[in-house]
Design a protein around this motif. Structure first.
Motif, PDB file in Angstrom:
ATOM      1  N   ALA A 200      -6.408 -13.110  -6.151  1.00 13.08           N
ATOM      2  CA  ALA A 200      -5.005 -13.383  -6.400  1.00 13.08           C
ATOM      3  C   ALA A 200      -4.573 -13.070  -7.828  1.00 13.08           C
ATOM      4  O   ALA A 200      -3.611 -12.337  -8.047  1.00 13.08           O
ATOM      5  CB  ALA A 200      -4.703 -14.823  -6.034  1.00 13.08           C
ATOM      6  N   LYS A 205      -9.318 -14.667 -13.886  1.00 16.74           N
ATOM      7  CA  LYS A 205     -10.497 -13.792 -13.968  1.00 16.74           C
ATOM      8  C   LYS A 205     -10.594 -13.042 -15.290  1.00 16.74           C
ATOM      9  O   LYS A 205     -11.345 -12.081 -15.398  1.00 16.74           O
ATOM     10  CB  LYS A 205     -10.441 -12.779 -12.815  1.00 16.74           C
ATOM     11  N   ASN A 227      -1.851  -5.650  -8.560  1.00 12.24           N
ATOM     12  CA  ASN A 227      -0.390  -5.476  -8.655  1.00 12.24           C
ATOM     13  C   ASN A 227       0.087  -5.549 -10.094  1.00 12.24           C
ATOM     14  O   ASN A 227       0.952  -4.792 -10.519  1.00 12.24           O
ATOM     15  CB  ASN A 227       0.348  -6.552  -7.854  1.00 12.24           C
TER      16      ASN A 227
HETATM   17  P1  ADP Z   1     -12.347 -15.795  -5.111  1.00 11.26           P
HETATM   18  O1  ADP Z   1     -12.119 -17.222  -4.703  1.00 11.26           O
HETATM   19  O2  ADP Z   1     -13.308 -15.087  -4.216  1.00 11.26           O
HETATM   20  O3  ADP Z   1     -12.729 -15.654  -6.549  1.00 11.26           O
HETATM   21  P2  ADP Z   1      -9.510 -15.466  -5.472  1.00 11.26           P
HETATM   22  O4  ADP Z   1      -9.317 -16.929  -5.343  1.00 11.26           O
HETATM   23  O5  ADP Z   1      -9.298 -14.848  -6.800  1.00 11.26           O
HETATM   24  O6  ADP Z   1     -10.950 -15.025  -4.911  1.00 11.26           O
HETATM   25  O7  ADP Z   1      -8.512 -14.711  -4.488  1.00 11.26           O
HETATM   26  C1  ADP Z   1      -8.392 -14.982  -3.134  1.00 11.26           C
HETATM   27  C2  ADP Z   1      -6.969 -14.982  -2.693  1.00 11.26           C
HETATM   28  O8  ADP Z   1      -6.305 -13.787  -3.075  1.00 11.26           O
HETATM   29  C3  ADP Z   1      -6.844 -15.065  -1.202  1.00 11.26           C
HETATM   30  O9  ADP Z   1      -6.172 -16.263  -0.861  1.00 11.26           O
HETATM   31  C4  ADP Z   1      -5.988 -13.830  -0.829  1.00 11.26           C
HETATM   32  O10 ADP Z   1      -5.027 -14.113   0.168  1.00 11.26           O
HETATM   33  C5  ADP Z   1      -5.299 -13.528  -2.122  1.00 11.26           C
HETATM   34  N1  ADP Z   1      -4.828 -12.140  -2.182  1.00 11.26           N
HETATM   35  C6  ADP Z   1      -5.571 -11.028  -2.223  1.00 11.26           C
HETATM   36  N2  ADP Z   1      -4.788  -9.945  -2.257  1.00 11.26           N
HETATM   37  C7  ADP Z   1      -3.512 -10.361  -2.220  1.00 11.26           C
HETATM   38  C8  ADP Z   1      -2.230  -9.716  -2.251  1.00 11.26           C
HETATM   39  N3  ADP Z   1      -2.122  -8.396  -2.304  1.00 11.26           N
HETATM   40  N4  ADP Z   1      -1.124 -10.501  -2.220  1.00 11.26           N
HETATM   41  C9  ADP Z   1      -1.240 -11.841  -2.165  1.00 11.26           C
HETATM   42  N5  ADP Z   1      -2.403 -12.514  -2.146  1.00 11.26           N
HETATM   43  C10 ADP Z   1      -3.529 -11.782  -2.187  1.00 11.26           C
END
Ligand code: ADP
Ligand code: MG
Length: 408
Positions: A200, A205, A227
């Motif tokens: 997200a 990060k 994005n």
């Molecule tokens: P992790 O927990 O593996 O580190 P994150 O928490 O950073 O990953 O990201 C996961 C979230 O990012 C998910 O809920 C997913 O829906 C969201 N996400 C990924 N791509 C998009 C996008 N293009 N638009 C909106 N949300 C997104």
């Protein structure tokens, strides 16, 4: 591994306190367990200890209890029920995690028995790492085992306080396996080193991105976080998830990638969709039927549309960039994968990664949820159970819960 593990010690007849991570996700309405992978992840250690004739005392947190209702809903009864099924033996839950009644139940354990203590976070002393609370937990056992990798970054009593009070504190088999794979990501690795980041937000990060700018040879970015980079480069991103406050940071990262001569790769096409109601960007209103692929360099994302996944050309492009890599780490989904239409980019990329001859490791909270799906998991050498613990470890930071274990 430079720490002792359960394999190194005698467990027969001993009371073994095992910190596990049974922090499973629960259905908001029914309270049922949605996903039991965290329970399954500890089965090797539990079986090993039972076969070794230990008296097994399991402890875990569940959720973040605050209200009175939480103290009812976040009991471990359902977890014990699921665990009992998985190991084929009844696992009772103690009424608390410390105190005379718990001590009595522990004293009644026979070799090979398993007892689950009640939610550690029902005591404020757990998160506060209160010495008195840690002492009461420690006195229940002769040996401490940490098998809660996903919790190893927390300075909580059961993670750092208790092992410090025990004569011997060792890693469980899950923690051992995590270390075996994850260490290969931080030292003595072969190059080229490829890193895939998505998810997200950039703001979550920043640390890990900066770290990998210095370490990786190829850095591939997708998901919502891409994005902000695309907007920073002048593309229109419509209603997409964007962090305007991180635009400068994104530009800085792009510049640093040039300075460090890292190949920095962004999507070339994306999947967009519009909303059922005008003027909203709520996930619940996304109209999957409107999903279409748009080239990022040719077509602007119209207003009212959001970028929700990477497109097929991007998958090919990312794959070409990563093809020569000897090691590939992946954190963060490439799209809004909770909606199946927008999980395609992550799936296709995972399938392509599966064909590359490299050490392939995935990790992260939502990442491991996605990659646990069996047909995705098969493309990786290892999928970590860690979220923040995984990110910290691969960034080269120490995990306090591991540091506290007895050295070899
Ligand atoms: P992790 O927990 O593996 O580190 P994150 O928490 O950073 O990953 O990201 C996961 C979230 O990012 C998910 O809920 C997913 O829906 C969201 N996400 C990924 N791509 C998009 C996008 N293009 N638009 C909106 N949300 C997104
Ligand atoms: Mg997450």
């Amino acid at each position: 591994m430079n720490k002792l593990t359960v394999r190194d010690i005698e467990v027969a007849g001993r009371r073994v306190l095992v910190r596990v991570d049974f922090n499973v996700s629960l259905d908001k309405d029914t309270g049922q367990i949605l996903d039991d992978f965290r329970i399954r992840a500890t089965l090797d250690t539990i079986r090993y200890l039972r076969e070794g004739k230990a008296k097994v005392i399991l402890c875990s947190h569940l959720g973040r209890p605050k209200t009175k209702a939480d103290f009812r809903h976040l009991r471990l009864a359902l977890v014990a029920e699921r665990l009992s099924k998985l190991i084929g033996a009844t696992v009772p839950v103690a009424p608390d995690c410390i105190g005379p009644e718990v001590e009595r139940l522990v004293s009644q354990l026979r070799d090979g028995d398993v007892l689950l203590l009640e939610n550690l976070r029902f005591h404020a002393g757990e998160q506060a790492n209160d010495p008195e609370f840690a002492h009461l937990l420690a006195k229940l056992a002769d040996v401490y085992v940490n098998d809660a990798f996903a919790t190893a970054h927390r300075n909580h009593a059961s993670v750092v306080g208790v092992p410090g009070l025990m004569p011997v504190a060792v890693a469980g088999l899950l923690v051992e396996r995590e270390m075996q794979y994850l260490r290969r990501l931080i030292s003595d690795f072969e190059r080229p080193y490829g890193a895939i980041f998505g998810g997200a937000k950039i703001s979550d990060k920043i640390g890990i991105l900066s770290h990998f700018l210095r370490k990786a040879n190829v850095l591939v970015l997708g998901g919502g976080m891409a994005n902000t980079f695309m907007k920073a480069q002048g593309y229109e991103v419509g209603n997409s998830l964007v962090e305007d406050a991180s635009l400068d940071h994104a530009r800085q990262i792009i510049q640093e990638a040039k300075d460090y001569k890292v190949r920095f790769v962004l999507p070339t096409d994306v999947v967009v969709a519009s909303y059922r109601k005008e003027g909203t960007a709520k996930a619940a209103e996304i109209d999957e039927a409107t999903a279409k692929v748009i080239d990022i360099d040719k077509v602007q994302v119209e207003k009212g549309w959001s970028i929700l996944d990477i497109g097929p050309r991007t998958v090919e492009h990312f794959t070409r960039e990563l093809e020569q890599c000897k090691i590939i780490i992946w954190n963060g989904p490439m799209g809004k994968f909770e909606i199946p239409t927008f999980a395609e980019g992550s799936r296709k990329l995972a399938d392509a990664i599966g064909k590359i001859n490299a050490l392939r490791v995935a990790g992260g909270g939502d990442t491991s949820a996605l990659h646990r799906v069996p047909d995705l998991a098969k493309n990786f050498d290892y999928v970590s159970t860690g979220g923040d613990a995984f990110l910290r470890f691969v960034e080269g930071r120490e995990l306090p819960g591991i540091a506290e274990l007895t050295d070899r």
